[in-house]
Motif scaffolding. Structure first.
Motif, PDB file in Angstrom:
ATOM      1  N   ASP A  49      64.797 -13.971 -42.294  1.00 21.30           N
ATOM      2  CA  ASP A  49      65.049 -13.212 -41.149  1.00 21.30           C
ATOM      3  C   ASP A  49      66.595 -12.874 -41.086  1.00 21.30           C
ATOM      4  OD1 ASP A  49      64.833 -12.101 -38.389  1.00 21.30           O
ATOM      5  OD2 ASP A  49      65.736 -14.299 -37.856  1.00 21.30           O
ATOM      6  N   THR A  50      67.454 -13.854 -41.832  1.00 21.11           N
ATOM      7  CA  THR A  50      68.766 -13.594 -41.866  1.00 21.11           C
ATOM      8  C   THR A  50      69.603 -14.301 -42.922  1.00 21.11           C
ATOM      9  OG1 THR A  50      70.767 -13.321 -40.675  1.00 21.11           O
ATOM     10  CG2 THR A  50      69.330 -15.032 -39.863  1.00 21.11           C
ATOM     11  N   ILE A  51      70.573 -14.043 -43.604  1.00 24.62           N
ATOM     12  CA  ILE A  51      71.300 -14.965 -44.378  1.00 24.62           C
ATOM     13  C   ILE A  51      72.669 -15.036 -44.051  1.00 24.62           C
ATOM     14  CG2 ILE A  51      69.939 -14.117 -46.492  1.00 24.62           C
ATOM     15  CD1 ILE A  51      72.099 -12.362 -47.533  1.00 24.62           C
ATOM     16  N   ASP A  52      72.883 -14.516 -42.822  1.00 23.24           N
ATOM     17  CA  ASP A  52      74.221 -15.015 -42.123  1.00 23.24           C
ATOM     18  C   ASP A  52      74.311 -16.358 -41.771  1.00 23.24           C
ATOM     19  OD1 ASP A  52      76.305 -15.009 -39.904  1.00 23.24           O
ATOM     20  OD2 ASP A  52      76.083 -12.979 -39.968  1.00 23.24           O
ATOM     21  N   PRO A  53      75.442 -16.912 -42.190  1.00 22.79           N
ATOM     22  CA  PRO A  53      75.607 -18.336 -41.982  1.00 22.79           C
ATOM     23  C   PRO A  53      75.608 -18.838 -40.399  1.00 22.79           C
ATOM     24  CG  PRO A  53      77.935 -17.563 -42.473  1.00 22.79           C
ATOM     25  CD  PRO A  53      76.760 -16.684 -42.843  1.00 22.79           C
ATOM     26  N   GLY A  54      75.876 -17.935 -39.665  1.00 23.98           N
ATOM     27  CA  GLY A  54      75.969 -18.219 -38.292  1.00 23.98           C
ATOM     28  C   GLY A  54      74.565 -18.022 -37.565  1.00 23.98           C
ATOM     29  N   ARG A  55      73.600 -17.431 -38.325  1.00 19.47           N
ATOM     30  CA  ARG A  55      72.359 -17.355 -37.500  1.00 19.47           C
ATOM     31  C   ARG A  55      71.136 -17.612 -38.446  1.00 19.47           C
ATOM     32  NH1 ARG A  55      71.124 -11.815 -38.013  1.00 19.47           N
ATOM     33  NH2 ARG A  55      69.739 -12.130 -36.146  1.00 19.47           N
ATOM     34  N   ALA A  56      71.352 -18.305 -39.791  1.00 19.22           N
ATOM     35  CA  ALA A  56      70.231 -18.677 -40.690  1.00 19.22           C
ATOM     36  C   ALA A  56      69.501 -19.710 -40.026  1.00 19.22           C
ATOM     37  CB  ALA A  56      70.664 -19.071 -41.893  1.00 19.22           C
ATOM     38  N   ARG A 125      82.389 -17.034 -33.871  1.00 26.44           N
ATOM     39  CA  ARG A 125      81.441 -16.161 -34.062  1.00 26.44           C
ATOM     40  C   ARG A 125      80.060 -16.249 -33.988  1.00 26.44           C
ATOM     41  NH1 ARG A 125      78.801 -14.630 -38.876  1.00 26.44           N
ATOM     42  NH2 ARG A 125      78.507 -12.136 -39.200  1.00 26.44           N
ATOM     43  N   ALA A 126      79.613 -17.502 -34.573  1.00 31.56           N
ATOM     44  CA  ALA A 126      78.198 -17.947 -34.534  1.00 31.56           C
ATOM     45  C   ALA A 126      77.778 -18.130 -33.100  1.00 31.56           C
ATOM     46  CB  ALA A 126      77.924 -19.004 -35.313  1.00 31.56           C
ATOM     47  N   ALA A 127      78.621 -18.694 -32.256  1.00 29.65           N
ATOM     48  CA  ALA A 127      78.084 -19.158 -30.790  1.00 29.65           C
ATOM     49  C   ALA A 127      78.252 -17.860 -29.823  1.00 29.65           C
ATOM     50  CB  ALA A 127      79.110 -19.867 -30.455  1.00 29.65           C
ATOM     51  N   HIS A 128      78.959 -16.716 -30.209  1.00 31.76           N
ATOM     52  CA  HIS A 128      79.010 -15.651 -29.292  1.00 31.76           C
ATOM     53  C   HIS A 128      77.942 -14.850 -29.170  1.00 31.76           C
ATOM     54  CE1 HIS A 128      80.737 -11.482 -27.579  1.00 31.76           C
ATOM     55  NE2 HIS A 128      81.778 -12.283 -27.266  1.00 31.76           N
ATOM     56  N   LYS A 129      77.785 -14.104 -28.034  1.00 33.20           N
ATOM     57  CA  LYS A 129      76.553 -13.645 -27.563  1.00 33.20           C
ATOM     58  C   LYS A 129      76.008 -12.681 -28.452  1.00 33.20           C
ATOM     59  CE  LYS A 129      74.874 -10.701 -23.584  1.00 33.20           C
ATOM     60  NZ  LYS A 129      75.118 -10.146 -22.325  1.00 33.20           N
ATOM     61  N   ALA A 130      76.930 -11.728 -29.129  1.00 35.43           N
ATOM     62  CA  ALA A 130      76.629 -10.779 -30.005  1.00 35.43           C
ATOM     63  C   ALA A 130      76.032 -11.161 -31.147  1.00 35.43           C
ATOM     64  CB  ALA A 130      78.109  -9.995 -30.208  1.00 35.43           C
ATOM     65  N   ALA A 131      76.046 -12.387 -31.622  1.00 36.15           N
ATOM     66  CA  ALA A 131      75.579 -12.746 -32.900  1.00 36.15           C
ATOM     67  C   ALA A 131      73.938 -13.088 -32.389  1.00 36.15           C
ATOM     68  CB  ALA A 131      75.975 -14.361 -33.319  1.00 36.15           C
ATOM     69  N   ALA A 153      84.304 -14.603 -23.747  1.00 32.71           N
ATOM     70  CA  ALA A 153      85.268 -14.767 -24.491  1.00 32.71           C
ATOM     71  C   ALA A 153      84.958 -14.600 -26.013  1.00 32.71           C
ATOM     72  CB  ALA A 153      85.713 -16.570 -24.294  1.00 32.71           C
ATOM     73  N   LYS A 154      86.002 -14.814 -26.896  1.00 32.30           N
ATOM     74  CA  LYS A 154      85.867 -14.408 -28.368  1.00 32.30           C
ATOM     75  C   LYS A 154      86.159 -15.952 -29.024  1.00 32.30           C
ATOM     76  CE  LYS A 154      85.635  -9.688 -28.906  1.00 32.30           C
ATOM     77  NZ  LYS A 154      86.305  -8.357 -29.607  1.00 32.30           N
ATOM     78  N   THR A 155      86.823 -16.817 -28.348  1.00 32.82           N
ATOM     79  CA  THR A 155      87.104 -18.100 -28.898  1.00 32.82           C
ATOM     80  C   THR A 155      86.679 -19.190 -27.918  1.00 32.82           C
ATOM     81  OG1 THR A 155      89.328 -18.087 -27.834  1.00 32.82           O
ATOM     82  CG2 THR A 155      89.441 -16.983 -29.966  1.00 32.82           C
ATOM     83  N   PHE A 156      86.459 -20.531 -28.677  1.00 34.26           N
ATOM     84  CA  PHE A 156      86.283 -21.764 -28.055  1.00 34.26           C
ATOM     85  C   PHE A 156      87.483 -22.145 -27.408  1.00 34.26           C
ATOM     86  CE2 PHE A 156      82.167 -22.170 -30.877  1.00 34.26           C
ATOM     87  CZ  PHE A 156      81.554 -22.629 -29.958  1.00 34.26           C
TER      88      PHE A 156
END
Length: 550
Positions: A49-56, A125-131, A153-156
Motif C-alpha cells: 500500500d505504501t513504503i513511506d516510513p510514516g505510513r507503512a 510528518r507521520a502524525a500530520h493530517k496530510a499524511a 500545527a506542523k510540529t509536536f
C-alpha cells in the motif's frame, strides 16, 4: 510451529536497560566467516500500500521501510527492544516525559546528518493530517498530537530538541513503556527533503532513508522494488549488494513464490497451505525449511457497530460454531495451533491460556443458544472477507461451512487483495467479519490491546472512515481505563496484571474472535546464502544479516 523456537520476552527487560549503549559499529562491513560481500537476493511479495516510513502498515511496506530506515530502538528477532540510534532513553519519575540521546555522526543516504531534529521532523510528518497515516495513533500520547492530526500545527508541542543529540518528549498521559514505541517505523527520522504538513508522493515513491539499504531507482508498481546496500550506513553495514523484491499477483502470490523458488528464480518463499507437508518433507532434509512461532496472532474480526455482529451473543455464536482443532488438523495439517487469547503465547509474562472459553471446543448447542439471543436467525447473511493469494482461502472456506452448518445462516465469502481488504475494514459500510491478523510492532501486551481495542484507536475522519487499527469498533470505557492505568504503572508485575484484566474484559465481550496462534514457514536458498536461519520481529528475512556464501 512444531520444532522451531518460540519468541520470548520479559516485560521488565526494557525498563531496566534504558541507558544501554547503542549497538553496532560505525565502520565495519557485516562479513562473517560464512560469507562474502555482494550478491543479489531475490524474494517475492505483493504490491504494498505504501513504503513511506510514516505510513507503512502492512507486510511488504513494512519490509521495505524497515530496510531503508533506522530509528532510536529496534526489535530483535526474539522479541527484545534494543537501542539502535539511541544512546540512552530516560523517563521522569511518573513516566510523563522521556529524554533520548541520539548517536551522532550518522547520515541519510543523501549525505544529510541524522540528528534530533530529523527525528522530530519525521514524527510530526507521520502524525500530520496530510499524511493520512493508519499508524499515526502510535503518537497519540505525545502533547500536540491533536493539533497535528487536525492539521492545525506542523510540529509536536511536546517534542523539543535542546541540541543536536537530545530529544525531549512530553506526554499527555503517563506511559512507562513509551520507549518501546520508538522501535516502530513511524518513529523513523526523515531528511529535510521530506515534506511536513502536505502531501508527499515523491518521497513515498522513493524514500531517502538512513538504514542498511537504499532505493535503487523508484518503486516499479506491480513489478519490483529494488534495494541496494547503503555503504554510508552508520551502524553495522549489510553484506548483500542488492535485494530484489518481485511484486506478484495478489491472488496467487504464495503459489507463485513456491513455484519460482523451486525453479531457482527466487531465493526465499512463502509456502501455500496445501503444500506445507510436502514442502517440509522435501526441503527440511536440505536445510532449506524454516519454521518459527512468532509474536503475532490471527482472529476473525467482527464489525461491532453494525448488524449482524454488533452484539456479544452474535459474536459468541460464531466462536462456538467453529471447530478450530478440526481445521488445524485438516486444512493446516497440524502446522497451526488453535488460539484462545488476544495476547499471544510469545509474550509469556502476559499470556493467559484458554481465556476464551468459547474457543476451546466447538459447542453446537451453545452456538445456537447465543445465535438466538443475538438475532442470528437461520438465513441471515454474514459477509466474510479475506485477502487472496496468501493461503487463507482454505481455512476461511472451512470456517464458513461450519458456521452455515451449525447456525443455518448464509456466509457470503468475498476475497480481495490485501490493501483492498484493509481499506474495506475502515469504511462506514463495513459489516460482518474479516480475516484479521496482527504482528506486534513492539514487544508488549499493550501493542495488542491498545491499537486493536482502545477507543482512541478508532478515530474517524469526516467521511466516517476509521483511521486507526481498532477496526472492530470496540468501545468500552472500562477497558480504556484499565489500559490507561497500566501505561501509567512503573512496576512490571502490577502493569501486567492490569493488562490481563483488560484482556479478559475484551475477551468476555468477544471483541475479537481468536482462531490460530501465529506460526510462519519459509523456504530459503541456504545453498547460496548464510544468515537465513531466522526471521525478524516483523516475520521477514533479516536482510542486513544475509551473506552470499563463499
Amino acid at each position: 510451529m512444531r520444532g522451531a523456537k518460540s519468541a520470548k520476552w520479559v516485560v521488565g527487560a526494557i525498563v531496566v536497560a534504558l541507558a544501554a549503549t547503542a549497538c553496532g559499529s560505525g565502520d565495519k562491513d557485516n562479513k562473517g566467516d560464512g560469507g562474502v560481500a555482494g550478491g543479489v537476493f531475490r524474494m517475492g511479495n505483493t504490491e504494498p500500500d505504501t513504503i513511506d516510513p510514516g505510513r507503512a502498515h502492512e507486510s511488504t511496506g513494512i519490509l521495505v521501510s524497515n530496510a531503508l530506515f533506522t530509528g532510536l530502538y529496534a526489535n530483535t528477532p526474539d522479541g527484545k527492544a534494543e537501542p539502535a540510534l539511541a544512546e540512552s532513553a530516560t523517563p521522569n519519575d511518573n513516566c510523563t516525559s522521556w529524554t533520548f540521546k541520539v548517536k551522532q555522526g550518522t547520515k541519510f543516504s543523501n549525505g544529510e546528518e541524522v540528528n534530533a531534529e530529523a527525528f522530530s521532523r519525521g514524527w510530526a510528518r507521520a502524525a500530520h493530517k496530510a499524511a493520512a497515516s493508519d499508524v499515526a495513533y502510535h503518537f497519540a500520547d505525545i502533547k500536540g498530537y491533536k493539533e497535528l492530526k487536525d492539521g492545525a500545527a506542523k510540529t509536536f508541542s511536546g517534542v523539543t530538541t535542546p541540541d543536536a543529540s537530545t530529544i525531549k518528549v512530553d506526554l499527555s498521559q503517563a506511559d512507562c513503556e513509551f520507549v518501546l514505541k520508538t522501535a516502530h517505523g513511524a518513529y523513523s527520522p526523515v531528511p529535510t527533503t521530506a515534506k511536513v504538513g502536505e502531501e508527499d508522493k515523491a518521497f513515498g515513491e522513493s524514500p531517502v532513508g538512513n538504514g542498511p539499504f537504499k532505493m535503487k531507482g523508484a518503486w516499479e508498481h506491480n513489478k519490483q522494488i529494488t534495494l541496494v546496500r547503503n555503504d554510508d550506513y552508520g551502524l553495522e553495514k549489510a553484506s548483500l549488494g542488492e535485494v530484489q523484491i518481485k511484486l506478484l499477483n495478489d491472488k496467487t502470490a504464495h503459489q507463485l513464490e513456491f513455484e519460482q523458488f523451486q525453479a531457482g528464480a527466487l531465493d526465499y518463499a512463502h509456502i501455500p497451505v496445501p503444500q506445507l507437508k510436502a514442502a517440509e518433507t522435501k526441503f527440511k532434509p536440505q536445510n532449506k525449511w524454516l519454521a518459527k512461532d512468532t509474536m503475532g496472532m490471527n482472529w476473525i474480526l467482527p464489525i461491532g457497530d453494525t448488524a449482524p455482529l454488533n452484539n456479544k451473543d452474535a459474536r459468541l455464536a460464531i466462536s462456538y460454531a467453529i471447530d478450530r482443532e478440526a481445521v488445524a488438523k485438516g486444512v493446516f495439517q497440524g502446522f497451526q495451533t488453535p488460539s484462545t487469547t488476544i495476547v499471544p503465547p510469545a509474550i509469556p509474562s502476559a499470556y493467559q491460556k484458554d481465556l476464551c472459553t468459547s474457543c476451546i471446543k466447538q459447542d453446537v448447542a451453545k452456538a445456537k443458544e447465543h445465535a438466538e439471543k443475538g438475532g442470528l436467525k437461520p438465513g441471515t447473511e454474514i459477509k466474510f472477507l479475506f485477502n487472496t493469494g496468501a493461503g487463507h482461502e482454505e481455512w476461511v472456506q472451512a470456517f464458513a461451512k461450519q458456521i452455515e452448518d451449525v447456525l443455518g445462516v448464509k456466509v457470503k465469502l468475498d476475497g480481495k487483495d490485501f490493501p483492498g481488504l484493509l481499506e474495506e475494514q475502515k469504511t462506514p459500510q463495513a459489516t460482518g467479519m474479516y480475516r484479521f491478523a496482527w504482528g506486534a510492532d513492539y514487544p508488549t501486551a499493550d501493542n495488542f490491546l491498545f491499537p486493536l481495542l482502545h477507543s482512541t484507536s478508532m478515530a474517524k475522519d469526516e467521511t466516517g472512515k476509521v483511521t486507526g487499527d481498532n477496526r472492530a469498533r470496540y468501545n468500552n470505557p472500562e477497558f480504556d481505563k484499565l489500559i490507561d492505568q497500566a501505561r501509567a504503572t512503573k512496576d512490571d508485575a502490577a502493569r501486567i496484571a492490569l493488562y490481563k484484566q483488560a484482556e479478559k474484559m475484551a475477551m468476555d465481550d468477544m471483541a475479537l474472535i481468536p482462531t490460530f496462534n501465529r506460526s510462519q514457514f519459509r523456504l530459503m536458498a541456504t545453498d547460496k546464502f548464510t544468515g537465513l536461519d531466522d526471521i525478524n520481529f516483523n516475520e521477514d528475512p533479516i536482510l542486513e544479516k544475509i551473506q552470499l556464501k563463499k
